[in-house]
Design an enzyme around this catalytic site. Structure first.
Site, short mmCIF file in Angstrom:
data_model
loop_
_atom_site.label_atom_id
_atom_site.label_comp_id
_atom_site.label_asym_id
_atom_site.label_seq_id
_atom_site.Cartn_x
_atom_site.Cartn_y
_atom_site.Cartn_z
N ASP A 138 9.00 3.49 -3.20
CA ASP A 138 8.19 3.00 -2.09
C ASP A 138 7.05 3.98 -1.81
OD1 ASP A 138 7.48 1.73 0.52
OD2 ASP A 138 9.37 0.68 0.22
N HIS A 205 6.13 2.72 5.49
CA HIS A 205 6.89 1.66 4.83
C HIS A 205 8.13 2.21 4.13
CE1 HIS A 205 7.62 -1.62 1.84
NE2 HIS A 205 7.05 -2.40 2.73
N SER A 542 10.29 -6.86 2.43
CA SER A 542 10.50 -5.42 2.25
C SER A 542 11.60 -4.91 3.16
CB SER A 542 9.20 -4.66 2.56
OG SER A 542 8.24 -4.87 1.57
#
Length: 752
Positions: A138, A205, A542
């Site tokens: 990520d 994220h 996600s």
């Protein structure tokens, strides 16, 4: 006397030790947190860390760790986990009412709504994923997050060969590895800020997804004071490692295949058990898909790979990460909302959501639409969407602005309203977004409402001489219905590369998920937003992907001998297709959803640990799959690393997947499947839910298993009941094998 129970580390009781006189202000309470998970060798530092964690936990309620230290007179740190403290009744009541911040695990029944983790929970059975190693590909990690604190952890598993690449992200016994890969990004013109040329997460994220997968129990977590409670990952006692493969966008891309494959290569070599990948692009042939190639190398080593399905829904054929050797995850809602009601001047009360701050005053404000606030040099279409530069501040100042969802980011619409001087914003869904509403941390007071309510707002404004509105402060609401339903953004099948493989495989919570966040940027990610928060609510596939990765970590701990295919089958065949109203799951427009949207259904972790039977696959089966797709032996050797001769009989329809999808049914077609017993001996009978217009026959209809590991084959024959059946659209059904206790459900899709 015993009071309410809530969630902490294992379960949480507040017990009164003795009765006190009626005028007494304080009493003694035991705060019971379950048991410890110490390793064989427990150091004094470990025990001290436990005591400190108790001080910090109680300090989050009392206002400081100093007050907590004075209040606690016993700290249980060897076998029992908890402490005894002198507290006021109000303080004890506040603790007892503490809500779950990461509500998704409760929604999936790993814990009860009171916070008790029941004996049958996969968390208990798998010891919270103890020492399973989970990798996350990520945007990196924010190591200072309490989600990655290593208090109470024993030595790092000896099989671990990974590293922390530089000092910006230090390793510990929880966050045991961190690496970064950006050569592909640089080669494509990407420029990396030297201060972030490291695994450090500058976007948030990666921190969010990694903590959702394997973050610690963290008490006192909240988003700007909202949803105060406890966050935790799916495998909260797992060891985690971050592999940064995504960077700031360049030419529309953030994550390059070359960097992703380097991340896979490192993770496989480092000795991980699970790889979580909340990334994806346009579906492409497996040979040209870096994630698919990396994932194949991982499953050859017994590593399970979990990927997000993509956020390009609700349009058909948008699902990505469609290789059959990975688990592909769609996104759905939970039964929790952060309700932010909107009251219109005509008395209408509209249900919205947000995690933004409250309005400055408790009063009605003038209400205006983006079109009405259009700048002189802007188009009406841009102004309706509240695009940058499209609003006239003189028209907006001091008013609530109604913006239409679409094109620019939701948070950017809030920023444009803020820059124009708006007092608040109502974000109105477009038709394609339907009933999917997101709890964003907007920079100004805001509420996100659904499509029907958005129409009501625009109608009211356009028909009123003096339209007004008020946005109420956010309030957490539990037990909402229907739940789950599919998020509108969640990418949808059919699989455009191999229609015979149903994707996504499963759906999991992916809307308004609270988890850890980087403190290197604002919650909106916008430069003008100077706020920082250690936790945030995010939405997307996600967010659903790491939920499944966390469950996979538990299953790897409980069943280390299960193959990646067996784990995928266990998760998929035990899923549910009904919501909390016991009706079929719906999509974001509240239309009955199909397997193209949810795959096998919504994940049920506790069922997955004991599926009874699984559809297993070996590396050889995957090589046969390549053969069925027309790959020649040279290409297969390149992928597999060794020569392989394709059998003449290789058919994709006979690939032993947990679902059955037929494309272009002509006449009669028979497919073969094989089930492996992973439970007790038993006799299973099949039940068939036929797709409309299609007859389905299974032979044999009874399968008897005498031992674990025994495999039995069966045939399924499909035939259209009349000419043209299923010709205009796909039809859906299911096969269910049951011994009266286990229910092994396989979805069926047929196109004639």
């Amino acid at each position: 006397m015993r009071s309410s129970k809530i969630s902490a580390v294992l379960l949480f009781f507040v017990l009164c030790l003795f009765q006190t006189p009626a005028l007494a202000i304080k009493k003694s309470y035991i705060v019971y947190l379950g048991s410890h998970a110490h390793g064989a060798q427990v150091s004094e530092a470990d025990l001290h860390a436990v005591t400190q964690s108790h001080h910090e936990f109680l300090g989050s309620f009392l206002g400081s760790t100093e007050k907590a230290r004075d209040a606690i007179f016993y700290s249980y740190k060897h076998h029992i986990n908890g402490f005894a403290a002198v507290l006021e009744e109000e303080e004890a009541a506040q603790i007892a009412k503490k809500l779950h911040t990461t509500h998704s695990w409760e929604f999936m029944s790993l814990e009860m709504n009171s916070g008790v983790i029941h004996r049958g929970s996969l968390w208990n059975k798998a010891n919270f994923g103890e020492d399973t190693i989970i990798a996350n590909l990520d945007t990196g990690v924010w190591p200072e997050s309490e989600s990655f604190n290593d208090k109470g952890y024993g030595p790092i598993p000896s099989r671990w060969k990974g590293i922390c690449q530089n000092d910006t992200v230090p390793c510990n016994r929880k966050l045991i590895g961190s690496r970064f890969f950006n050569d592909g990004y640089r080669a494509s013109g990407g420029i990396v800020d030297p201060s972030y040329n490291s695994p450090l997460d500058s976007e948030g994220h990666g921190t969010h997804t990694l903590s959702t997968t394997g973050g610690n129990f963290v008490h006192g977590a909240n988003v700007f004071g909202n949803a105060n409670g406890t966050t935790k990952g799916g495998s909260p006692r797992a060891r985690v490692a971050a592999y940064k493969v995504c960077w700031h966008p360049v030419n529309g891309s953030q994550c390059y295949d070359s960097d992703i494959m380097a991340g896979f290569d490192a993770a496989i070599n480092d000795g991980v058990d699970v790889i979580s990948v909340s990334l994806g692009g346009v579906p492409s042939d497996y040979y040209n898909d870096g994630i698919a190639i990396g994932a194949f190398h991982a499953i050859q080593k017994g590593i399970v790979v979990v990927c997000s399905a993509g956020n390009d829904g609700p349009f058909a054929g948008t699902v990505t990460n469609i290789a059959p050797w990975m688990i592909t995850v769609g996104a759905s809602t939970m039964d929790r909302e952060f309700q932010t009601l909107v009251e219109l001047g005509n008395g209408q009360l509209l249900k919205g959501t947000s995690l933004a701050k409250a309005m400055p005053e408790n009063k009605f404000y003038p209400l205006i639409t983006g079109v009405q606030a259009k700048a002189s040099n802007a188009s009406a279409d841009d102004a309706e969407l509240c695009e940058p530069g499209s609003l006239d501040p003189e028209k907006v100042k001091g008013k609530i602005l109604a913006c239409l969802r679409g094109d620019n980011a939701r948070a950017d619409k809030g920023m444009q309203a803020y820059l124009a001087g708006a007092a608040g914003m109502i974000l109105c869904n477009d038709k394609s977004s339907g009933n999917e509403i997101i709890s964003d941390t907007h920079i100004l007071p805001a509420s996100h409402i659904n499509y029907a309510d958005g129409l009501a707002v625009f109608s009211y404004v356009n028909s009123s001489k003096n339209p007004k509105a008020y946005i109420m402060p956010p309030a957490q609401l539990m037990g909402t219905t229907p739940a789950p339903f599919l998020a509108s953004f969640s990418s949808v099948g059919p699989n455009t590369i191999t229609p015979q493989i149903l994707k996504p495989d499963i759906t999991a919570p992916g809307v308004n998920v609270i988890a850890a966040y980087t403190e290197a940027t604002s919650p909106t990610g916008l430069e003008l937003d100077k706020r920082r928060t250690p936790f945030i609510s995010m939405s997307g596939t996600s967010m659903s992907c790491p939920h499944v990765s966390g469950v996979v970590g538990l299953l790897k701990t409980l069943h280390p001998d299960w193959s990646p295919a067996a784990i995928r089958s266990a998760i998929s065949t035990t899923a549910k297709t009904r919501d909390n109203t016991v009706n079929p799951m719906l999509d974001g427009s509240f239309v009955e959803a199909t397997p193209f949207k949810y795959g096998s259904g919504h994940i049920r972790p506790n069922r997955a640990m004991d599926p009874g039977l699984v559809y297993d696959l070996s590396v050889k089966d995957y090589l046969d799959f390549f053969c069925s797709q027309g790959y020649n032996e040279t290409m297969i050797k390149l992928i597999s690393g060794s020569p392989y001769k394709c059998p003449k009989s290789a058919r994709v329809e006979d690939f032993n997947y947990h679902s059955i999808s037929l494309s272009k049914l002509r006449g009669t077609e028979t497919v073969n499947r094989k089930l492996k017993n992973v439970g007790k001996p038993g006799t299973y009978a099949v039940r068939i839910r036929e797709p409309y217009g299609i007859s389905v026959n299974v032979e044999p209809k009874i399968l008897k298993f005498d031992k674990i590991g025994e495999e039995k084959t069966f045939k399924v024959t499909f035939k259209a009941k009349w000419a043209g059946a299923a010709a205009s659209s796909h039809q859906f059904g299911a096969l269910i094998w049951s011994d009266g206790y286990h229910y092994v459900r396989s979805p069926i899709t047929v196109e004639a």
